[in-house]
Design a protein around this motif. Structure first.
Motif, short mmCIF file in Angstrom:
data_model
loop_
_atom_site.label_atom_id
_atom_site.label_comp_id
_atom_site.label_asym_id
_atom_site.label_seq_id
_atom_site.Cartn_x
_atom_site.Cartn_y
_atom_site.Cartn_z
N THR A 1 0.83 -1.19 0.00
CA THR A 1 0.00 0.00 0.00
C THR A 1 0.87 1.25 0.00
O THR A 1 2.09 1.18 0.13
N GLY B 1 3.58 6.30 9.83
CA GLY B 1 3.11 5.53 8.67
C GLY B 1 2.65 4.14 9.05
O GLY B 1 1.65 3.63 8.53
N GLY C 1 0.90 3.40 2.35
CA GLY C 1 1.50 3.46 3.68
C GLY C 1 2.78 2.66 3.78
O GLY C 1 3.73 3.07 4.45
N ASP C 2 2.81 1.50 3.11
CA ASP C 2 4.04 0.72 3.08
C ASP C 2 5.14 1.48 2.36
O ASP C 2 6.32 1.37 2.73
N LEU D 1 -3.84 5.97 2.67
CA LEU D 1 -2.64 5.14 2.84
C LEU D 1 -2.92 3.66 2.55
O LEU D 1 -1.99 2.90 2.30
N LYS D 2 -4.20 3.26 2.59
CA LYS D 2 -4.54 1.87 2.30
C LYS D 2 -4.65 1.59 0.81
O LYS D 2 -4.79 0.44 0.40
N THR E 1 -1.51 3.54 8.57
CA THR E 1 -1.87 2.83 7.34
C THR E 1 -3.20 2.08 7.46
O THR E 1 -4.03 2.16 6.55
#
Length: 280
Positions: A7, A126, A9-10, A136-137, A130
């Motif tokens: 994602t 983060g 966020g990652d 962020l997803k 997430t």
């Protein structure tokens, strides 16, 4: 590991971990050299010269980021009873805790400490945000458009590879060039609709059609908008796989509000969340 399961966020977590690694090589303290004094011979240590600091702040944060990314691509793996992602989030928070109190205690924090603190803030934020923030997803890599390609790489024979809706899949045991019966159609040697069976009397009632959802269900291809877990058909709480955006999967059965889906490697499981799926 499927990169399409990552994602945004990652991506934030990965970027913060890279900056944290760079900060570990910068000076931990700043030097105010008096006028007329040569300070070139003064050694300004970095994090790798302080074992306790580098392990508790820098290495811990980087390991936490790695566990979050690996846990996203390989769901179901656990460490000490926690999922890899949850264990990684805990490590990033611990790295931020260490960085905060270390810089509070420092007299003259250098570029390594300041950049390290900022990196751990972004890293922990983060990791924690997430699952909560829809932006962020979202997938880090967008789903590719389906491409028409030859299955054998020969020009003049357009087709689609496995997993593309509309592609004619060769059944197990079938021979190339032979017509194959369609799903739900008459099998070779069996009478078609409206035709009496051999040895039967005209007008005899045919087989009763199943009016249940399972009897009328037709298999179809679908894609998920975001990464979603695939659980075992036996109802086990641990996911057996993760469906990634940009890949077509085959729905073979309706199971309540969910679908029994089949992956490219032949694994079957229950997709509980079917909202927003794209049918092929």
């Amino acid at each position: 590991m499927n990169i399409r399961s990552l994602t945004r966020g990652d991506g934030v977590v990965i970027g913060a971990a890279v900056v944290l690694f760079i900060a570990s090589f910068l000076g931990l303290s700043s030097l105010d050299c008096p006028t007329g004094v040569d300070c070139s011979g003064i050694d300004n240590p970095n994090a790798w010269d302080v074992l306790g600091l580098v392990m508790s702040m820098f290495v811990t944060g980087i390991i936490g980021a790695a566990l979050i990314v690996v846990g996203r691509g390989m769901p179901g793996r656990k460490v000490a009873g926690l999922d890899l992602g949850q264990f990684g989030v805990a490590l990033t928070v611990f790295a931020l805790w260490t960085a905060f109190w270390t810089i509070i205690d420092a007299d003259n924090a250098g570029a390594g400490m300041i950049l390290g603190l900022l990196s751990t803030i972004v890293l922990a934020a983060g990791a924690l945000a997430t699952p909560l923030v829809p932006a962020l997803k979202a997938p880090l890599v967008g789903a590719p458009k389906p491409q028409v390609a030859s299955p054998y790489g020969q020009p003049g024979h357009p087709g689609q590879g496995y997993g593309y809706p509309g592609a004619q899949q060769q059944p197990y045991g079938g021979q190339p060039g032979q017509p194959q019966p369609s799903y739900g159609g008459p099998q070779p040697g069996q009478p078609g609709p409206g035709q009496p069976a051999q040895g039967g009397q005209p007008g005899a009632p045919g087989p009763k059609q199943d009016g249940s959802a399972g009897g009328n269900f037709e298999a179809f291809w679908f894609a998920v908008p975001v990464a979603r877990p695939l659980y075992g058909e036996d109802g086990s709480p641990s996911p057996i796989a993760e469906l990634a955006p940009g890949t077509w999967y085959l729905a073979v059965e309706q199971r309540g509000p969910g679908l029994i889906a089949q992956t490219q490697d032949g694994r079957r499981g229950l997709l509980q969340d079917t909202t927003g799926i794209q049918r092929g």
